[in-house]
Design a protein around this motif. Structure first.
Motif, short mmCIF file in Angstrom:
data_model
loop_
_atom_site.label_atom_id
_atom_site.label_comp_id
_atom_site.label_asym_id
_atom_site.label_seq_id
_atom_site.Cartn_x
_atom_site.Cartn_y
_atom_site.Cartn_z
N GLY A 81 0.82 -1.21 0.00
CA GLY A 81 0.00 0.00 0.00
C GLY A 81 0.84 1.25 0.00
O GLY A 81 0.36 2.35 -0.28
N SER A 82 2.10 1.09 0.33
CA SER A 82 3.05 2.22 0.30
C SER A 82 4.44 1.65 0.01
O SER A 82 4.65 0.44 0.05
CB SER A 82 3.05 2.97 1.63
OG SER A 82 3.53 2.13 2.68
N TYR A 83 5.37 2.56 -0.30
CA TYR A 83 6.72 2.14 -0.61
C TYR A 83 7.71 2.92 0.24
O TYR A 83 7.49 4.11 0.54
CB TYR A 83 7.05 2.39 -2.09
CG TYR A 83 6.11 1.70 -3.05
CD1 TYR A 83 6.30 0.37 -3.40
CD2 TYR A 83 5.03 2.38 -3.62
CE1 TYR A 83 5.46 -0.27 -4.29
CE2 TYR A 83 4.18 1.76 -4.50
CZ TYR A 83 4.39 0.43 -4.85
OH TYR A 83 3.54 -0.20 -5.71
N SER A 84 8.80 2.28 0.60
CA SER A 84 9.91 2.98 1.25
C SER A 84 11.13 2.83 0.35
O SER A 84 11.33 1.78 -0.28
CB SER A 84 10.19 2.41 2.64
OG SER A 84 10.40 1.02 2.60
N ILE A 85 11.92 3.88 0.26
CA ILE A 85 13.08 3.89 -0.64
C ILE A 85 14.16 2.96 -0.10
O ILE A 85 14.49 2.98 1.09
CB ILE A 85 13.63 5.31 -0.80
CG1 ILE A 85 12.56 6.21 -1.46
CG2 ILE A 85 14.90 5.30 -1.65
CD1 ILE A 85 12.98 7.65 -1.59
N GLU A 86 14.70 2.15 -1.01
CA GLU A 86 15.75 1.21 -0.66
C GLU A 86 17.10 1.77 -1.08
O GLU A 86 17.20 2.53 -2.05
CB GLU A 86 15.49 -0.13 -1.36
CG GLU A 86 16.38 -1.26 -0.88
CD GLU A 86 15.99 -2.59 -1.51
OE1 GLU A 86 16.27 -3.64 -0.90
OE2 GLU A 86 15.41 -2.59 -2.61
N SER A 87 18.15 1.38 -0.39
CA SER A 87 19.48 1.85 -0.73
C SER A 87 19.87 1.41 -2.14
O SER A 87 19.61 0.28 -2.55
CB SER A 87 20.51 1.31 0.27
OG SER A 87 21.84 1.61 -0.16
N ILE A 88 20.51 2.32 -2.86
CA ILE A 88 20.98 2.02 -4.22
C ILE A 88 22.48 1.75 -4.21
O ILE A 88 23.07 1.52 -5.27
CB ILE A 88 20.63 3.21 -5.14
CG1 ILE A 88 20.52 2.76 -6.60
CG2 ILE A 88 21.64 4.34 -4.99
CD1 ILE A 88 19.94 3.79 -7.53
N GLU A 89 23.07 1.74 -3.04
CA GLU A 89 24.52 1.59 -2.90
C GLU A 89 25.00 0.30 -3.56
O GLU A 89 24.42 -0.77 -3.41
CB GLU A 89 24.92 1.57 -1.42
CG GLU A 89 26.42 1.52 -1.19
CD GLU A 89 26.79 1.60 0.28
OE1 GLU A 89 27.99 1.52 0.58
OE2 GLU A 89 25.88 1.73 1.12
N GLY A 90 26.08 0.41 -4.33
CA GLY A 90 26.68 -0.75 -4.98
C GLY A 90 26.05 -1.12 -6.31
O GLY A 90 26.52 -2.05 -6.98
N LYS A 91 25.01 -0.40 -6.72
CA LYS A 91 24.33 -0.70 -7.98
C LYS A 91 24.64 0.37 -9.02
O LYS A 91 24.75 1.55 -8.68
CB LYS A 91 22.82 -0.79 -7.77
CG LYS A 91 22.41 -1.89 -6.79
CD LYS A 91 20.91 -1.88 -6.54
CE LYS A 91 20.51 -2.95 -5.54
NZ LYS A 91 19.06 -2.95 -5.24
N SER A 92 24.75 -0.04 -10.25
CA SER A 92 24.97 0.92 -11.34
C SER A 92 23.74 1.81 -11.49
O SER A 92 22.61 1.35 -11.30
CB SER A 92 25.25 0.20 -12.66
OG SER A 92 26.42 -0.58 -12.56
N VAL A 93 23.96 3.07 -11.86
CA VAL A 93 22.83 4.01 -11.98
C VAL A 93 22.64 4.51 -13.41
O VAL A 93 21.57 5.02 -13.75
CB VAL A 93 22.97 5.20 -11.02
CG1 VAL A 93 22.91 4.72 -9.57
CG2 VAL A 93 24.25 5.98 -11.27
N LEU A 94 23.65 4.36 -14.26
CA LEU A 94 23.53 4.77 -15.67
C LEU A 94 23.57 3.54 -16.57
O LEU A 94 24.42 2.65 -16.38
CB LEU A 94 24.66 5.73 -16.07
CG LEU A 94 24.68 7.09 -15.36
CD1 LEU A 94 25.86 7.91 -15.85
CD2 LEU A 94 23.39 7.85 -15.58
N TYR A 95 22.65 3.52 -17.54
CA TYR A 95 22.51 2.34 -18.39
C TYR A 95 22.32 2.74 -19.85
O TYR A 95 21.69 3.75 -20.14
CB TYR A 95 21.28 1.51 -17.99
CG TYR A 95 21.38 0.84 -16.64
CD1 TYR A 95 21.59 -0.53 -16.54
CD2 TYR A 95 21.27 1.57 -15.46
CE1 TYR A 95 21.66 -1.16 -15.31
CE2 TYR A 95 21.35 0.96 -14.23
CZ TYR A 95 21.55 -0.41 -14.16
OH TYR A 95 21.63 -1.02 -12.93
#
Length: 325
Positions: free
Chosen positions: A275-289
């Motif tokens: 019903g809602s979302y919380s932001i998860e860490s993006i650390e260690g993941k590529s951000v440009l594709y």
């Protein structure tokens, strides 16, 4: 054969061998974060031979070998020669649905091993027949003394060329299971690059699958098997609880909220709280594709994933090229 033709043939064969030796040597100079590039090169090559129904891909890490498997289109002779001589059969502008532009990409997979066995199905343009084949590619001559490496590399290229040349000597068969495998024997020092590559793949594959879902050539699923444990990655986009955004679930309520237009996709890693979302860490993941992740973009200070169809990666996929109109 005239004298000029003989000299040209000699120069061509020596140039092919020198180029491969140079590229193999260059692998040793790669920074650690680029030594996982092999995993994306294999994925890209498999995606580029996908049919209309997409392709299914498997990576399996065993104690002494790494195995890459995919299904769909059979190899043609030009494809096998492109792998052997590190040339390319792909369009420069991607109009045929392919992502790859450079013939050097496959060489980076030799960070795992200087030797690879390829088992698969061959399609002959001459008689339209299908045949099973096995070829062995050996780049270990690159590690020899300079006085020997060129001679041995030329011999190795000739041996594999002869294997390819003899494929059509066998009778064609009624083959329906188009499964291809690349088998790399690995030692303990190379195993760490196999592990780091698969770990990077696991972190970034959900957004890659999302990007590729509407491509002319696309990936249906990616399976990773490590230590006998299998993980299958597929996506099923659905509407989210937020108007205008869609959602894909990855595992354990972890997923990606995303917005896409004709040319760009933004993605945000989140936890689905029902019903809602919380932001998860993006650390260690590529951000440009650009269909696949750009190497090093995991260090960019961006809170979301970005894919744009007009991004133009450098050959090593570690940056974006700019072009003045």
């Amino acid at each position: 054969m005239s004298e000029a033709e003989k000299v040209r043939e000699l120069q061509r064969s020596e140039s092919e061998a020198r180029d491969i030796i140079h590229d193999i040597d260059r692998l040793n100079t790669f920074p650690e974060n680029k030594k996982s590039r092999w995993v994306w090169e294999l994925l890209q090559n498999a995606k580029d031979v996908a049919g209309d129904e997409g392709v299914d891909i498997t990576y399996e890490l065993k104690n002494n070998e790494t195995i890459f498997l995919h299904n769909w289109l059979a190899f043609e002779t030009e494809h096998l020669l492109a792998i052997l001589y590190k040339t390319s059969t792909k369009s420069l502008n991607g109009v045929d649905g392919t992502t790859g532009k450079y013939g050097t990409g496959f060489v980076t997979t030799h960070i795992l091993s200087k030797k690879v066995s390829i088992n698969g199905i061959h399609y002959s343009n001459e008689d339209g027949g299908l045949r099973s084949f096995k070829i062995d590619i050996d780049r270990s001559a690159a590690a020899l003394d300079e006085s020997e490496s060129l001679k041995v590399m030329k011999q190795s290229l000739t041996t594999t060329f002869q294997q390819i040349d003899k494929i059509t000597e066998n009778p064609s068969a009624n083959i329906t299971d188009l499964l291809h495998s690349f088998i790399y024997p690995i030692n303990p020092s190379a195993k760490k690059y196999a592990i780091s590559g698969l770990d990077e793949l696991e972190r970034n594959i959900p957004f890659v699958l999302l990007i590729n879902k509407k491509e002319k050539k696309h990936i249906n699923s990616v399976t990773i098997i490590k230590d006998g444990v299998k993980k299958v990655f597929q996506i099923n986009p659905v509407s989210s609880f937020i108007d205008g955004l869609n959602y894909i679930e990855i595992e354990n309520k972890s997923g990606i909220l995303y917005k896409e237009t004709e040319s760009i996709i933004f993605g945000l890693p989140v936890i689905n709280n029902g019903g809602s979302y919380s932001i998860e860490s993006i650390e260690g993941k590529s951000v440009l594709y650009k269909e696949f992740p750009l190497i090093g973009s995991e260090n960019f200070n961006l809170p979301l994933f970005i894919q744009h169809k007009n991004f133009k990666p450098t050959e090593e996929r570690d940056g974006l090229r700019t072009k003045k109109e």
